[in-house]
Motif scaffolding. Sequence first.
Motif, PDB file in Angstrom:
ATOM      1  N   SER A  61     148.413 -38.281   7.947  1.00  0.00           N
ATOM      2  CA  SER A  61     147.578 -37.235   8.515  1.00  0.00           C
ATOM      3  C   SER A  61     146.162 -37.795   8.581  1.00  0.00           C
ATOM      4  O   SER A  61     145.638 -38.297   7.585  1.00  0.00           O
ATOM      5  N   ILE A  62     145.572 -37.720   9.764  1.00  0.00           N
ATOM      6  CA  ILE A  62     144.238 -38.300   9.977  1.00  0.00           C
ATOM      7  C   ILE A  62     143.375 -37.280  10.696  1.00  0.00           C
ATOM      8  O   ILE A  62     143.743 -36.798  11.778  1.00  0.00           O
ATOM      9  N   ASN A  63     142.233 -36.958  10.099  1.00  0.00           N
ATOM     10  CA  ASN A  63     141.277 -36.081  10.760  1.00  0.00           C
ATOM     11  C   ASN A  63     140.117 -36.911  11.275  1.00  0.00           C
ATOM     12  O   ASN A  63     139.387 -37.529  10.500  1.00  0.00           O
ATOM     13  N   VAL A  64     139.974 -36.931  12.608  1.00  0.00           N
ATOM     14  CA  VAL A  64     138.872 -37.650  13.244  1.00  0.00           C
ATOM     15  C   VAL A  64     137.804 -36.626  13.615  1.00  0.00           C
ATOM     16  O   VAL A  64     138.086 -35.677  14.349  1.00  0.00           O
ATOM     17  N   PRO A  65     136.574 -36.777  13.120  1.00  0.00           N
ATOM     18  CA  PRO A  65     135.549 -35.776  13.396  1.00  0.00           C
ATOM     19  C   PRO A  65     135.159 -35.748  14.872  1.00  0.00           C
ATOM     20  O   PRO A  65     135.355 -36.738  15.595  1.00  0.00           O
ATOM     21  N   PRO A  66     134.595 -34.631  15.336  1.00  0.00           N
ATOM     22  CA  PRO A  66     134.103 -34.581  16.710  1.00  0.00           C
ATOM     23  C   PRO A  66     133.105 -35.707  16.980  1.00  0.00           C
ATOM     24  O   PRO A  66     132.363 -36.128  16.097  1.00  0.00           O
ATOM     25  N   ASN A  67     133.140 -36.187  18.209  1.00  0.00           N
ATOM     26  CA  ASN A  67     132.213 -37.228  18.668  1.00  0.00           C
ATOM     27  C   ASN A  67     132.480 -38.587  18.036  1.00  0.00           C
ATOM     28  O   ASN A  67     131.621 -39.465  18.054  1.00  0.00           O
ATOM     29  N   SER A  71     131.161 -23.640  23.605  1.00  0.00           N
ATOM     30  CA  SER A  71     131.166 -25.062  23.265  1.00  0.00           C
ATOM     31  C   SER A  71     132.226 -25.346  22.210  1.00  0.00           C
ATOM     32  O   SER A  71     132.508 -24.515  21.345  1.00  0.00           O
ATOM     33  N   SER A  72     132.791 -26.507  22.271  1.00  0.00           N
ATOM     34  CA  SER A  72     133.850 -26.886  21.321  1.00  0.00           C
ATOM     35  C   SER A  72     133.294 -27.299  19.964  1.00  0.00           C
ATOM     36  O   SER A  72     134.047 -27.436  19.009  1.00  0.00           O
ATOM     37  N   VAL A  73     131.962 -27.513  19.872  1.00  0.00           N
ATOM     38  CA  VAL A  73     131.379 -28.050  18.635  1.00  0.00           C
ATOM     39  C   VAL A  73     130.110 -27.284  18.259  1.00  0.00           C
ATOM     40  O   VAL A  73     129.475 -26.634  19.101  1.00  0.00           O
ATOM     41  N   ILE A  74     129.763 -27.418  16.991  1.00  0.00           N
ATOM     42  CA  ILE A  74     128.527 -26.856  16.465  1.00  0.00           C
ATOM     43  C   ILE A  74     127.842 -27.949  15.637  1.00  0.00           C
ATOM     44  O   ILE A  74     128.490 -28.590  14.806  1.00  0.00           O
ATOM     45  N   PRO A  75     126.543 -28.181  15.822  1.00  0.00           N
ATOM     46  CA  PRO A  75     125.849 -29.161  14.974  1.00  0.00           C
ATOM     47  C   PRO A  75     125.565 -28.598  13.586  1.00  0.00           C
ATOM     48  O   PRO A  75     125.110 -27.460  13.436  1.00  0.00           O
ATOM     49  N   VAL A  76     125.849 -29.400  12.577  1.00  0.00           N
ATOM     50  CA  VAL A  76     125.671 -29.000  11.169  1.00  0.00           C
ATOM     51  C   VAL A  76     125.114 -30.189  10.384  1.00  0.00           C
ATOM     52  O   VAL A  76     124.882 -31.263  10.930  1.00  0.00           O
ATOM     53  N   ASN A  77     124.930 -29.995   9.090  1.00  0.00           N
ATOM     54  CA  ASN A  77     124.495 -31.069   8.179  1.00  0.00           C
ATOM     55  C   ASN A  77     123.221 -31.755   8.672  1.00  0.00           C
ATOM     56  O   ASN A  77     123.120 -32.989   8.681  1.00  0.00           O
ATOM     57  N   THR A  78     122.257 -30.963   9.070  1.00  0.00           N
ATOM     58  CA  THR A  78     121.008 -31.542   9.549  1.00  0.00           C
ATOM     59  C   THR A  78     120.232 -32.180   8.408  1.00  0.00           C
ATOM     60  O   THR A  78     120.141 -31.627   7.309  1.00  0.00           O
ATOM     61  N   ARG A  79     119.682 -33.348   8.702  1.00  0.00           N
ATOM     62  CA  ARG A  79     118.902 -34.076   7.704  1.00  0.00           C
ATOM     63  C   ARG A  79     117.690 -34.711   8.379  1.00  0.00           C
ATOM     64  O   ARG A  79     117.727 -35.053   9.556  1.00  0.00           O
ATOM     65  N   CYS A  80     116.649 -34.869   7.589  1.00  0.00           N
ATOM     66  CA  CYS A  80     115.440 -35.551   8.037  1.00  0.00           C
ATOM     67  C   CYS A  80     115.178 -36.696   7.070  1.00  0.00           C
ATOM     68  O   CYS A  80     115.029 -36.458   5.861  1.00  0.00           O
ATOM     69  N   GLU A  81     115.151 -37.918   7.589  1.00  0.00           N
ATOM     70  CA  GLU A  81     115.033 -39.098   6.730  1.00  0.00           C
ATOM     71  C   GLU A  81     116.069 -39.065   5.605  1.00  0.00           C
ATOM     72  O   GLU A  81     115.762 -39.309   4.435  1.00  0.00           O
ATOM     73  N   PRO A 128     139.004 -37.424  18.678  1.00  0.00           N
ATOM     74  CA  PRO A 128     138.711 -36.414  17.649  1.00  0.00           C
ATOM     75  C   PRO A 128     139.825 -35.377  17.565  1.00  0.00           C
ATOM     76  O   PRO A 128     140.405 -34.980  18.582  1.00  0.00           O
ATOM     77  N   GLY A 129     140.106 -34.970  16.346  1.00  0.00           N
ATOM     78  CA  GLY A 129     141.154 -33.988  16.124  1.00  0.00           C
ATOM     79  C   GLY A 129     141.985 -34.354  14.915  1.00  0.00           C
ATOM     80  O   GLY A 129     141.744 -35.365  14.244  1.00  0.00           O
ATOM     81  N   HIS A 130     142.993 -33.524  14.648  1.00  0.00           N
ATOM     82  CA  HIS A 130     143.845 -33.715  13.476  1.00  0.00           C
ATOM     83  C   HIS A 130     145.182 -34.301  13.932  1.00  0.00           C
ATOM     84  O   HIS A 130     145.968 -33.635  14.613  1.00  0.00           O
ATOM     85  N   LEU A 163     128.846 -32.931  13.618  1.00  0.00           N
ATOM     86  CA  LEU A 163     129.430 -31.837  14.383  1.00  0.00           C
ATOM     87  C   LEU A 163     130.691 -31.331  13.700  1.00  0.00           C
ATOM     88  O   LEU A 163     131.427 -32.103  13.075  1.00  0.00           O
ATOM     89  N   VAL A 164     130.930 -30.041  13.823  1.00  0.00           N
ATOM     90  CA  VAL A 164     132.220 -29.476  13.417  1.00  0.00           C
ATOM     91  C   VAL A 164     132.864 -28.839  14.636  1.00  0.00           C
ATOM     92  O   VAL A 164     132.169 -28.349  15.546  1.00  0.00           O
ATOM     93  N   ALA A 165     134.172 -28.847  14.648  1.00  0.00           N
ATOM     94  CA  ALA A 165     134.922 -28.297  15.776  1.00  0.00           C
ATOM     95  C   ALA A 165     135.138 -26.805  15.571  1.00  0.00           C
ATOM     96  O   ALA A 165     135.440 -26.345  14.469  1.00  0.00           O
ATOM     97  N   ARG A 166     134.972 -26.049  16.646  1.00  0.00           N
ATOM     98  CA  ARG A 166     135.285 -24.616  16.577  1.00  0.00           C
ATOM     99  C   ARG A 166     136.789 -24.408  16.398  1.00  0.00           C
ATOM    100  O   ARG A 166     137.216 -23.529  15.659  1.00  0.00           O
ATOM    101  N   ASP A 167     137.568 -25.196  17.076  1.00  0.00           N
ATOM    102  CA  ASP A 167     139.025 -25.069  17.019  1.00  0.00           C
ATOM    103  C   ASP A 167     139.577 -26.330  16.368  1.00  0.00           C
ATOM    104  O   ASP A 167     139.603 -27.401  16.984  1.00  0.00           O
ATOM    105  N   THR A 168     140.001 -26.218  15.124  1.00  0.00           N
ATOM    106  CA  THR A 168     140.459 -27.408  14.385  1.00  0.00           C
ATOM    107  C   THR A 168     141.820 -27.896  14.850  1.00  0.00           C
ATOM    108  O   THR A 168     142.264 -28.967  14.439  1.00  0.00           O
ATOM    109  N   SER A 169     142.474 -27.127  15.719  1.00  0.00           N
ATOM    110  CA  SER A 169     143.772 -27.592  16.237  1.00  0.00           C
ATOM    111  C   SER A 169     143.624 -28.319  17.570  1.00  0.00           C
ATOM    112  O   SER A 169     144.599 -28.846  18.098  1.00  0.00           O
ATOM    113  N   ALA A 170     142.411 -28.333  18.107  1.00  0.00           N
ATOM    114  CA  ALA A 170     142.175 -28.975  19.401  1.00  0.00           C
ATOM    115  C   ALA A 170     141.836 -30.457  19.218  1.00  0.00           C
ATOM    116  O   ALA A 170     141.636 -30.934  18.101  1.00  0.00           O
TER     117      ALA A 170
END
Length: 916
Positions: free
Chosen positions: A862-868, A30-40, A906-908, A59-66
Amino acid sequence: MKPNKYILLAVLLLCVSALAFGSGKTDKISSVIPVNTRCEYLINPKGLDELHPRFSWTLVARDTSAFGQGQTAYRIVVAATEALLNVNKGDVWDSGWVNAADMQHIVYQGKALTSDRTYFWKVCVKDEKGRVSAWSETARWTTGLFRSADWKAKWIGTDQIFDRSKQDCNIADPWLRKTFTLKTKPGKATVFVASVGFHEIYVNGKKVGNDIMAPSVTDHTKRARYVAYDIAPELKAGKNVIAIWLGTSWSIFSPYNSKDRPNTPMVIAQAAVYPVKSPGALTKPEVVIMTDESWKTHKSPNKLLGVWDFGKMGGELWDAREEMPEWNTLSCDETAWSQAICYQPKLILSAQKVEPNRVFDEIKPIAIAEKNDGTYRVDMGVNFAGWTEIKVKGNQGDRIEFLFSEREQNDMTFNNHSAFIIGVKGEGTFHNRFNYSSGRWITIKGLKYKPTRNDIKGWMVRTNYQDAAAFECSDSLQNWIYDRIKWTFQNLSIGGYIVDCPQRERLGYGGDAHATCETGMFNYHMAAFYTKWMEDWRDVQDVKTGMLPHTAPTYTGGGGPPWGGIVVALPWFIYQHEGDTRILEKNFELIKGWLSFLDLHTKDHMLVRFGGEWDFLGDWLWPGATAEGMNNDKPQTVFLNNCYRIFNLRTAAKIARILHKDEEALRWEKQAEISSAAIQAKFYNKDDHSYSDKSMANLAAALVGDVMPAGLKPLIMKRLENEILVVRKGHINVGITGGAMLFKVLRDAGRDDLIYSMTSQTDYPGWGYMKANGATTIWEMWEKDLPGHSLLHSSYLYPGAWYIDGVAGIRRDQEAPGFQRFIVRTPLLTETQMKWARAELQSPAGLIKTSWKRDNGELSMSINVPPNCTAVLQLRVEDAASLTAQSRYMKDLGIKNGFRCFELTPGHHRIKAGKT
């Protein structure tokens, strides 16, 4: 030929990644991993009393150049044990695969939750190609006590009653304790503690947790918030002792006086102790510990100085002669202890769903000087609100005084002082526990020697929300303003609401909140904090009339319509930032009540002055305001408050539309139009396209309320530009309320040039003037030397949001709340004004980064657009004319609203433009 070791390593990593997949089998990563989980909004919260909590992640990207990473589905698994979760068994809830890109506010829809339990959860997603991600790290939350019947404990306290006629508090902060026996070391034990006044919890002599000054500040005429503490690690088989230390603090705050609750600190606490770590529904606790009349109590050596009121917040007195080191241990002799007294206050018990207070940023003195009168003056180097620790020596009975001051020329400001009485050891350490000071300088009296710098240190204290942003630019003054605004904001956030000032009042003013709330949202993770504060506003509303006091949860203080009107604006801003519709739903009746109250005070479709002397304030603390008089019946005050009412009406109508409450929406839209016409007819100055007294505040108010016919709006904005650049020679000429309106108008309009003009001035009035006069925090007034005002205040923090959404250009999309779609726009600034800026924002949808630089007419970005997520880049036509970095990841949307627009995946992205 031997295989390359790097190829072997890559194959191994691929295998490991495949084993980590959440569900199903796949040979693709998968190109992404779910992180920063929060409840309420919280990270692994404890004691939630929410029956349907919401889950969020990024989400964070596995490949930051993609490019182009996204989410097409998610699966949430909730389990009663971590062991079940580890094998992907959702015995409490398994959402199954949900085909959606949603990452925020996913509502729990599993089995009915049980009080006092731990639940474990995780999420995996499918990426843009349907490939299954690894699971997120295991997250958890614990539940509180859902029903009032779950509480078996009693409220307890002592027979000490506060006497308001005294100059200083006459009661000591009490100790309470209870011994009990366990057959085995427990697997699970959570104690729920609600107190009127602050508290600390100890088990077998050890303080539980790192929270300080708990619980968060609450309207104690209505509610007490409980905090959950895991005490199982400190318990043992055999005899144990649990002890509670109460701090007087808010228990004697005069607006919280009630017939059913005497002026004394009190507590209710309850813990079910289970022999197993994960008890089931039928598991019985070995013992239930609860506060009742069997508890013992004794006075502690600590005592509040002051009476917890305006200008009399005082500090703390520690009498080392009364120390009892074993008070919270099994070896304590209880012979001289008294029985606790039971009380029956009529308070709602609910969970504290906001981060606790913690200490931050250790602060050390930069200088200590001996004065002619034998006292010592300590310079801590920065103005701050928080705790101090001071080591002292002397003879038994010596009283050492610590006076705190914001001003170098004064020993003490606002009666902030603490003291230490030396005991038999001849030495000791003063350390705050249930109060805090505010100032930069400490005058020490009664000490017979000069202390060293190592004897003294301090800490800033605040609610433990997380940072969400960072910013830097080529302009050193702007960097200083940004840094000092953030520092000031943090020093104002003790206890789950924003105070006007931490040393004199500690009141949660709604008017001041306009100056701080978006600064807070763009720089910190504030959603849980503001959700709690909105509950405070619901608590303080008069349910019969809809009337609101000017502060919450603190009631007292003056204000006007923009003060109560925060209950409309703040939920809307939270919704725009977080995409949270529940915040709108929970506060809709509050909003209706407030607007109905205002309707009672209108004539000819216009708001008229109501209330007492301090109930119809307009702008507050503009330059020279104290000389002119602010609390007045002048037309400009009436005009500003009417514009603000119209802003409330228009905002409430938008909220109603989102909630599909079309009847209210239509009514408020019509009211706004009719009132706008009435205001326009009475107050518009045709000669120069201004309003009322032609002031900057009233021009801003007119634009905030959108009271003018559409065709006039550009003329009004041009008149505001002239007011700033020509009439005021680039300086600001508004106060708290008018300033919040002004910066909101200019930020929304993209008029970075006008904001820059006001923030770049180095003479009076302005932030640069504060810097030139040695400020380390933002002042209450533009003037420094007027007596009686604070030098650490909420007044002028409104530029803090602009650095992120203006200078850095990370803007919310009004049509897509929550940042899964956002706007990036370079600021309207020349290369001479600012050469470069960079920032990052950990938005609700992921980490956004922007940087830009202008060099000899060329713009590079330079603009970093997060996954999704999707970004819309808005470039001025002249910059876009020679764009050199277009790619298949940038979609040309054409020219809209004067900008050449591009949709970024999404991407850099790296972009150059502006020079042929």
